[in-house]
Write a protein that holds these residues in place. Structure first.
Motif, PDB file in Angstrom:
ATOM      1  N   ALA A  57      89.520   2.569 -28.472  1.00 35.99           N
ATOM      2  CA  ALA A  57      88.820   2.446 -27.191  1.00 35.99           C
ATOM      3  C   ALA A  57      88.834   3.775 -26.434  1.00 35.99           C
ATOM      4  O   ALA A  57      87.846   4.133 -25.791  1.00 35.99           O
ATOM      5  CB  ALA A  57      89.452   1.344 -26.351  1.00 35.99           C
ATOM      6  N   LYS A  58      89.932   4.516 -26.504  1.00 37.27           N
ATOM      7  CA  LYS A  58      90.007   5.821 -25.828  1.00 37.27           C
ATOM      8  C   LYS A  58      89.038   6.822 -26.444  1.00 37.27           C
ATOM      9  O   LYS A  58      88.564   7.720 -25.763  1.00 37.27           O
ATOM     10  CB  LYS A  58      91.432   6.363 -25.873  1.00 37.27           C
ATOM     11  CG  LYS A  58      92.351   5.677 -24.907  1.00 37.27           C
ATOM     12  CD  LYS A  58      93.742   6.271 -24.951  1.00 37.27           C
ATOM     13  CE  LYS A  58      94.653   5.516 -23.995  1.00 37.27           C
ATOM     14  NZ  LYS A  58      96.025   6.007 -24.013  1.00 37.27           N
ATOM     15  N   ALA A  59      88.752   6.657 -27.733  1.00 39.41           N
ATOM     16  CA  ALA A  59      87.784   7.540 -28.384  1.00 39.41           C
ATOM     17  C   ALA A  59      86.359   7.228 -27.922  1.00 39.41           C
ATOM     18  O   ALA A  59      85.513   8.125 -27.863  1.00 39.41           O
ATOM     19  CB  ALA A  59      87.883   7.398 -29.898  1.00 39.41           C
ATOM     20  N   GLU A  60      86.092   5.979 -27.555  1.00 42.94           N
ATOM     21  CA  GLU A  60      84.754   5.563 -27.137  1.00 42.94           C
ATOM     22  C   GLU A  60      84.481   5.772 -25.649  1.00 42.94           C
ATOM     23  O   GLU A  60      83.376   6.121 -25.266  1.00 42.94           O
ATOM     24  CB  GLU A  60      84.546   4.071 -27.433  1.00 42.94           C
ATOM     25  CG  GLU A  60      84.313   3.732 -28.870  1.00 42.94           C
ATOM     26  CD  GLU A  60      84.087   2.246 -29.040  1.00 42.94           C
ATOM     27  OE1 GLU A  60      83.097   1.729 -28.486  1.00 42.94           O
ATOM     28  OE2 GLU A  60      84.907   1.611 -29.712  1.00 42.94           O
ATOM     29  N   PHE A  61      85.493   5.500 -24.828  1.00 44.35           N
ATOM     30  CA  PHE A  61      85.306   5.498 -23.374  1.00 44.35           C
ATOM     31  C   PHE A  61      86.130   6.598 -22.726  1.00 44.35           C
ATOM     32  O   PHE A  61      87.082   7.110 -23.304  1.00 44.35           O
ATOM     33  CB  PHE A  61      85.717   4.131 -22.795  1.00 44.35           C
ATOM     34  CG  PHE A  61      84.883   2.996 -23.303  1.00 44.35           C
ATOM     35  CD1 PHE A  61      83.652   2.714 -22.744  1.00 44.35           C
ATOM     36  CD2 PHE A  61      85.323   2.208 -24.350  1.00 44.35           C
ATOM     37  CE1 PHE A  61      82.881   1.667 -23.199  1.00 44.35           C
ATOM     38  CE2 PHE A  61      84.562   1.153 -24.818  1.00 44.35           C
ATOM     39  CZ  PHE A  61      83.333   0.883 -24.249  1.00 44.35           C
ATOM     40  N   LYS A  62      85.764   6.941 -21.489  1.00 47.91           N
ATOM     41  CA  LYS A  62      86.479   7.980 -20.756  1.00 47.91           C
ATOM     42  C   LYS A  62      87.899   7.556 -20.403  1.00 47.91           C
ATOM     43  O   LYS A  62      88.833   8.319 -20.529  1.00 47.91           O
ATOM     44  CB  LYS A  62      85.722   8.319 -19.471  1.00 47.91           C
ATOM     45  CG  LYS A  62      84.372   8.938 -19.699  1.00 47.91           C
ATOM     46  CD  LYS A  62      83.676   9.166 -18.382  1.00 47.91           C
ATOM     47  CE  LYS A  62      82.293   9.719 -18.594  1.00 47.91           C
ATOM     48  NZ  LYS A  62      81.575   9.907 -17.346  1.00 47.91           N
ATOM     49  N   ALA A 101      82.897  -4.710 -22.941  1.00 50.01           N
ATOM     50  CA  ALA A 101      82.509  -3.370 -22.484  1.00 50.01           C
ATOM     51  C   ALA A 101      81.623  -2.683 -23.505  1.00 50.01           C
ATOM     52  O   ALA A 101      80.673  -1.988 -23.138  1.00 50.01           O
ATOM     53  CB  ALA A 101      83.745  -2.535 -22.199  1.00 50.01           C
ATOM     54  N   ARG A 102      81.919  -2.884 -24.773  1.00 52.57           N
ATOM     55  CA  ARG A 102      81.083  -2.286 -25.818  1.00 52.57           C
ATOM     56  C   ARG A 102      79.677  -2.850 -25.779  1.00 52.57           C
ATOM     57  O   ARG A 102      78.695  -2.126 -25.880  1.00 52.57           O
ATOM     58  CB  ARG A 102      81.717  -2.517 -27.183  1.00 52.57           C
ATOM     59  CG  ARG A 102      82.948  -1.695 -27.418  1.00 52.57           C
ATOM     60  CD  ARG A 102      83.506  -1.886 -28.822  1.00 52.57           C
ATOM     61  NE  ARG A 102      84.687  -1.067 -29.002  1.00 52.57           N
ATOM     62  CZ  ARG A 102      85.918  -1.555 -29.155  1.00 52.57           C
ATOM     63  NH1 ARG A 102      86.123  -2.851 -29.164  1.00 52.57           N
ATOM     64  NH2 ARG A 102      86.927  -0.719 -29.306  1.00 52.57           N
ATOM     65  N   ALA A 103      79.573  -4.168 -25.616  1.00 49.96           N
ATOM     66  CA  ALA A 103      78.262  -4.817 -25.587  1.00 49.96           C
ATOM     67  C   ALA A 103      77.494  -4.453 -24.321  1.00 49.96           C
ATOM     68  O   ALA A 103      76.288  -4.199 -24.363  1.00 49.96           O
ATOM     69  CB  ALA A 103      78.421  -6.330 -25.687  1.00 49.96           C
ATOM     70  N   VAL A 104      78.188  -4.397 -23.188  1.00 52.57           N
ATOM     71  CA  VAL A 104      77.529  -4.127 -21.911  1.00 52.57           C
ATOM     72  C   VAL A 104      77.101  -2.665 -21.812  1.00 52.57           C
ATOM     73  O   VAL A 104      76.035  -2.363 -21.276  1.00 52.57           O
ATOM     74  CB  VAL A 104      78.454  -4.514 -20.739  1.00 52.57           C
ATOM     75  CG1 VAL A 104      77.893  -4.052 -19.417  1.00 52.57           C
ATOM     76  CG2 VAL A 104      78.680  -6.009 -20.715  1.00 52.57           C
ATOM     77  N   SER A 125      73.812   4.752 -14.810  1.00 50.34           N
ATOM     78  CA  SER A 125      74.836   3.884 -15.380  1.00 50.34           C
ATOM     79  C   SER A 125      76.188   4.131 -14.728  1.00 50.34           C
ATOM     80  O   SER A 125      76.578   5.264 -14.480  1.00 50.34           O
ATOM     81  CB  SER A 125      74.930   4.086 -16.884  1.00 50.34           C
ATOM     82  OG  SER A 125      75.364   5.387 -17.171  1.00 50.34           O
ATOM     83  N   PRO A 126      76.911   3.050 -14.462  1.00 54.46           N
ATOM     84  CA  PRO A 126      78.261   3.198 -13.917  1.00 54.46           C
ATOM     85  C   PRO A 126      79.239   3.596 -15.023  1.00 54.46           C
ATOM     86  O   PRO A 126      78.949   3.477 -16.207  1.00 54.46           O
ATOM     87  CB  PRO A 126      78.581   1.799 -13.395  1.00 54.46           C
ATOM     88  CG  PRO A 126      77.772   0.894 -14.259  1.00 54.46           C
ATOM     89  CD  PRO A 126      76.517   1.654 -14.576  1.00 54.46           C
ATOM     90  N   VAL A 127      80.382   4.063 -14.620  1.00 54.49           N
ATOM     91  CA  VAL A 127      81.452   4.325 -15.574  1.00 54.49           C
ATOM     92  C   VAL A 127      81.970   2.971 -16.039  1.00 54.49           C
ATOM     93  O   VAL A 127      82.138   2.054 -15.241  1.00 54.49           O
ATOM     94  CB  VAL A 127      82.597   5.119 -14.920  1.00 54.49           C
ATOM     95  CG1 VAL A 127      83.771   5.254 -15.847  1.00 54.49           C
ATOM     96  CG2 VAL A 127      82.121   6.464 -14.488  1.00 54.49           C
ATOM     97  N   VAL A 128      82.203   2.851 -17.326  1.00 57.53           N
ATOM     98  CA  VAL A 128      82.727   1.609 -17.881  1.00 57.53           C
ATOM     99  C   VAL A 128      84.220   1.791 -18.119  1.00 57.53           C
ATOM    100  O   VAL A 128      84.640   2.724 -18.803  1.00 57.53           O
ATOM    101  CB  VAL A 128      82.000   1.242 -19.193  1.00 57.53           C
ATOM    102  CG1 VAL A 128      82.588  -0.025 -19.785  1.00 57.53           C
ATOM    103  CG2 VAL A 128      80.512   1.077 -18.948  1.00 57.53           C
ATOM    104  N   TYR A 137      83.410  -7.783 -14.782  1.00 60.44           N
ATOM    105  CA  TYR A 137      82.876  -8.817 -15.663  1.00 60.44           C
ATOM    106  C   TYR A 137      84.050  -9.492 -16.358  1.00 60.44           C
ATOM    107  O   TYR A 137      84.648  -8.942 -17.271  1.00 60.44           O
ATOM    108  CB  TYR A 137      81.904  -8.230 -16.679  1.00 60.44           C
ATOM    109  CG  TYR A 137      81.342  -9.244 -17.643  1.00 60.44           C
ATOM    110  CD1 TYR A 137      80.881 -10.476 -17.206  1.00 60.44           C
ATOM    111  CD2 TYR A 137      81.264  -8.966 -18.999  1.00 60.44           C
ATOM    112  CE1 TYR A 137      80.361 -11.408 -18.083  1.00 60.44           C
ATOM    113  CE2 TYR A 137      80.733  -9.888 -19.889  1.00 60.44           C
ATOM    114  CZ  TYR A 137      80.295 -11.110 -19.420  1.00 60.44           C
ATOM    115  OH  TYR A 137      79.782 -12.029 -20.291  1.00 60.44           O
ATOM    116  N   ALA A 138      84.376 -10.696 -15.896  1.00 61.11           N
ATOM    117  CA  ALA A 138      85.489 -11.461 -16.447  1.00 61.11           C
ATOM    118  C   ALA A 138      84.931 -12.625 -17.237  1.00 61.11           C
ATOM    119  O   ALA A 138      84.889 -13.758 -16.761  1.00 61.11           O
ATOM    120  CB  ALA A 138      86.398 -11.938 -15.327  1.00 61.11           C
TER     121      ALA A 138
END
Length: 168
Positions: A135-140, A105-108, A117-120, A50-51
């Motif tokens: 961002a590292k705290a929120e996502f893998k 990414a947060r919104a999606v 769900s896919p990995v974001v 998603y660009a």
């Protein structure tokens, strides 16, 4: 007699030492072939990129042939640039990975169904260390851009590997 035995033994020893051959000679020796290092086998994965045209990630992608790079690596990338196209693509489902700017990414990720769900993989374009830490705290996984193609592929491989570990 002893001299002949020593010479015969030395000839047998040198004939068996194939690694002692000169530059290209090892290719002509029987039972020797080339040993190329193969890249790690990648799984076939469907990747949604998603660009958003308002994001910095979209500007970064203008300079990188990301679709061609991912296809060459064995992935199936699809790039969308508008909110409507993203909604349609998410409705189709079947995505293994979603790559987007960190704000998008947060919104999606809040719109994704938990069961499929896919990995974001959020991308931080010219971000600060504090933004990367958050961002590292929120996502893998998180990818900081600009970066080299191989680093981009490594981040995708890592995100997909984490996804396979959590689903198994």
């Amino acid at each position: 007699m002893t001299r002949r035995a020593i010479i015969a033994l030395a000839l047998v020893a040198f004939a068996g030492a194939g690694d002692l051959l000169a530059c290209g000679d090892k290719f002509f020796a029987i039972s020797r072939g080339t040993r190329f290092q193969h890249p790690s086998a990648r799984q076939s994965a469907r990747i949604l990129i998603y660009a958003n045209t308002a994001s910095g990630f979209s500007k970064a992608l203008a300079n990188v042939p990301l679709d061609a790079t991912l296809q060459k690596a064995g992935y199936e990338p699809t790039t969308v640039t508008s909110e409507g196209d993203l909604t349609k693509a998410l409705a189709l489902g079947g995505w293994d990975l979603l790559i987007a700017d960190v704000a998008d990414a947060r919104a999606v990720s809040s719109r994704l169904r938990p069961e499929a769900s896919p990995v974001v993989l959020p991308v931080i374009y010219n971000g600060t260390k504090a933004a990367a830490k958050q961002a590292k705290a929120e996502f893998k996984c998180v990818l900081a851009m600009p970066t080299k193609r191989q680093v981009f592929l490594d981040a995708i491989d890592e995100a997909l590997a984490l996804n396979s570990k959590t689903t198994n």
